[in-house]
Design a protein around this motif. Structure first.
Motif, PDB file in Angstrom:
ATOM      1  N   ALA A 197       9.284  -5.891   7.335  1.00 56.81           N
ATOM      2  CA  ALA A 197       8.106  -6.389   6.627  1.00 56.81           C
ATOM      3  C   ALA A 197       8.149  -6.003   5.149  1.00 56.81           C
ATOM      4  CB  ALA A 197       6.839  -5.843   7.283  1.00 56.81           C
ATOM      5  N   CYS A 198       8.607  -4.797   4.824  1.00 52.44           N
ATOM      6  CA  CYS A 198       8.657  -4.387   3.411  1.00 52.44           C
ATOM      7  C   CYS A 198       9.636  -5.272   2.636  1.00 52.44           C
ATOM      8  CB  CYS A 198       9.058  -2.913   3.302  1.00 52.44           C
ATOM      9  SG  CYS A 198       7.821  -1.803   3.994  1.00 52.44           S
ATOM     10  N   ALA A 199      10.784  -5.558   3.253  1.00 54.55           N
ATOM     11  CA  ALA A 199      11.761  -6.433   2.596  1.00 54.55           C
ATOM     12  C   ALA A 199      11.184  -7.832   2.388  1.00 54.55           C
ATOM     13  CB  ALA A 199      13.041  -6.503   3.424  1.00 54.55           C
ATOM     14  N   GLU A 234       0.819  -1.215   0.000  1.00 54.78           N
ATOM     15  CA  GLU A 234       0.000   0.000   0.000  1.00 54.78           C
ATOM     16  C   GLU A 234       0.849   1.261   0.000  1.00 54.78           C
ATOM     17  OE1 GLU A 234      -3.319  -0.118   2.882  1.00 54.78           O
ATOM     18  OE2 GLU A 234      -2.876  -2.242   3.048  1.00 54.78           O
ATOM     19  N   CYS A 235       2.152   1.131   0.210  1.00 57.22           N
ATOM     20  CA  CYS A 235       3.036   2.301   0.154  1.00 57.22           C
ATOM     21  C   CYS A 235       3.310   2.651  -1.304  1.00 57.22           C
ATOM     22  CB  CYS A 235       4.353   1.987   0.858  1.00 57.22           C
ATOM     23  SG  CYS A 235       5.568   3.296   0.649  1.00 57.22           S
ATOM     24  N   PRO A 236       3.127   3.926  -1.701  1.00 56.05           N
ATOM     25  CA  PRO A 236       3.349   4.297  -3.102  1.00 56.05           C
ATOM     26  C   PRO A 236       4.786   4.079  -3.580  1.00 56.05           C
ATOM     27  CG  PRO A 236       2.800   6.228  -1.736  1.00 56.05           C
ATOM     28  CD  PRO A 236       2.617   5.023  -0.876  1.00 56.05           C
ATOM     29  N   ASP A 279      10.396   3.427  -6.004  1.00 56.13           N
ATOM     30  CA  ASP A 279      11.478   4.227  -5.411  1.00 56.13           C
ATOM     31  C   ASP A 279      12.147   3.501  -4.252  1.00 56.13           C
ATOM     32  OD1 ASP A 279      10.910   6.195  -7.193  1.00 56.13           O
ATOM     33  OD2 ASP A 279       9.746   7.422  -5.797  1.00 56.13           O
ATOM     34  N   CYS A 280      11.402   2.612  -3.601  1.00 61.64           N
ATOM     35  CA  CYS A 280      11.947   1.927  -2.417  1.00 61.64           C
ATOM     36  C   CYS A 280      12.062   0.431  -2.692  1.00 61.64           C
ATOM     37  CB  CYS A 280      11.040   2.190  -1.213  1.00 61.64           C
ATOM     38  SG  CYS A 280      11.699   1.504   0.316  1.00 61.64           S
ATOM     39  N   THR A 281      13.276  -0.052  -2.746  1.00 64.11           N
ATOM     40  CA  THR A 281      13.570  -1.478  -2.926  1.00 64.11           C
ATOM     41  C   THR A 281      14.713  -1.826  -1.963  1.00 64.11           C
ATOM     42  OG1 THR A 281      15.331  -1.192  -4.540  1.00 64.11           O
ATOM     43  CG2 THR A 281      13.068  -1.256  -5.413  1.00 64.11           C
TER      44      THR A 281
END
Ligand code: SF4
Length: 367
Positions: free
Chosen positions: A351-353, A327-329, A334-336
């Motif tokens: 959690a994102c990773a 849900e993060c744009p 841009d974020c990896t």
């Protein structure tokens, strides 16, 4: 291998999956607190296999993720000083501060070293009496005993050139802040087994009572996690709350008394900011006044640093179980992991990773 193979046994895992499916009459929202458990749940596809029965949301149990930006910025300022040997576990080196990270400070000539124990930092301090050796002491109840031992050893050796930059946090106050907040969706909790090996699970009883939650200390292998989820779902279905230990091979009710005693001797409870969550009362540890000489924040002038979070990052909501990484744009664009904007992407436990690595990429998708 004893205590490992049996907790990865496919037949046992399948049987537990079937029991959870047969038990759940509706979909329950369960938070696993620990980032290691998040990765294990996704790696083994448990979130997908139980999609109809359990919505898994991911808590603030990744130490790298919740270390506040101001601590990272202070670490960067101290590490850049010419008289300092700055030591840290390797997972903190790429954590982005407001405009830099420790790896870049190292590439510009800062003496930043990866160590595998705080006692290694104490040895460095003995070997380099002309330098100031600082150890970045972050993490939960699990890492605090080792850091307390390092301070005691430095004191016993009479070292004047060793200090800790402390940002220790405690799990139960953060859990209370999340489940007690107005928008809370969490109905049951898997508590992190390794934290409970130190602190035990008695502290969770009051939380379970106050918020009428099932809380289940759980391990990290797939069978551990499924046993924890089954216990949680069974209690939810029966309308029960309380603490049920499903990590009996490692966790005792009272935890590890020796580890708790050394932490109590060296540290004291304090209010502590959490990245993404803000200041949580009595949720952290700081050095007691008797050990103030080993406090890097008193030794170096870092008080004036004011951090700036990237505006796009929603890691705070992710760490409270309110939103999911896709849900993060910025997620996956841009974020990896190669270009992380927030700590939940840079940390191997974040959690994102985990969502990026295991391809849970659709925004708003229910796994
Ligand atoms: S994907 Fe990146 S920017 Fe978005 S919440 Fe996660 S860490 Fe923050």
């Amino acid at each position: 291998m004893k205590f490992l193979d049996e907790y990865r046994d496919p037949a046992a895992a399948r049987a537990l999956l079937e029991r959870i499916r047969a038990t759940a009459t509706r979909r329950w929202t369960v938070m696993e607190i620990c980032g290691g458990q998040t990765h294990s749940l996704l790696r083994h596809g448990i979130d997908v296999l139980l999609a109809e029965q359990v919505e898994l949301v991911h808590g603030p149990g990744c130490p790298v993720c919740v270390t506040p930006l101001e601590t990272i910025d202070r670490a960067l300022a101290i590490a850049a000083r010419p008289e300092v040997i700055f030591t840290s576990f390797g997972d903190m080196l790429r954590v982005p501060g407001s405009s830099d990270d420790l790896l870049r400070v190292k590439s510009r000539g800062g003496d930043v070293r990866v160590v595998y124990s705080p006692l290694e930092a104490v040895r460095l301090a003995r070997a380099h009496p002309d330098r100031q050796v600082v150890f970045l002491a972050v993490g939960f109840e699990t890492t605090a005993p080792g850091n307390a031992m390092a301070v005691k050893q430095a004191a016993a050796l009479g070292l004047r050139n060793f200090s800790l930059l402390v940002s220790h946090v405690l799990v139960p106050p953060a859990v209370a802040a999340i489940v007690g907040s107005p928008g809370n969706r969490v109905q049951g909790l898997l508590a992190a087994g390794h934290v409970c090996t130190v602190m035990g699970w008695r502290e969770y009883e009051a939380l379970a009572e106050q918020y009428r939650l099932p809380i289940v200390p759980t391990g990290f292998e797939p069978v551990d996690l499924l046993q924890g989820l089954l216990a949680c779902v069974e209690m939810l279905e029966r309308g029960e709350h309380g603490v049920v230990n499903r990590y009996g091979r490692a966790v005792r009710a009272e935890g590890n008394p020796a580890a708790k005693a050394v932490v109590e001797e060296v540290f004291t409870v304090c209010d502590r900011p959490w990245r993404g969550l803000g200041v949580i009362p009595r949720s952290g540890l700081r050095l007691r006044d008797a050990y103030a000489a080993f406090d890097a924040e008193r030794r170096f002038p870092v008080d004036a640093i004011r951090p700036q979070e990237p505006a796009v990052c929603i890691s705070g909501e992710i760490l409270q179980g309110r939103r999911r990484p896709p849900e993060c744009p910025a997620f996956g664009t841009d974020c990896t992991p190669a270009t992380p904007l927030g700590a939940t992407m840079v940390s191997s436990e974040g959690a994102c990773a985990a969502y990026y690595r295991y391809h849970r990429t659709q925004a708003g998708r229910t796994p």
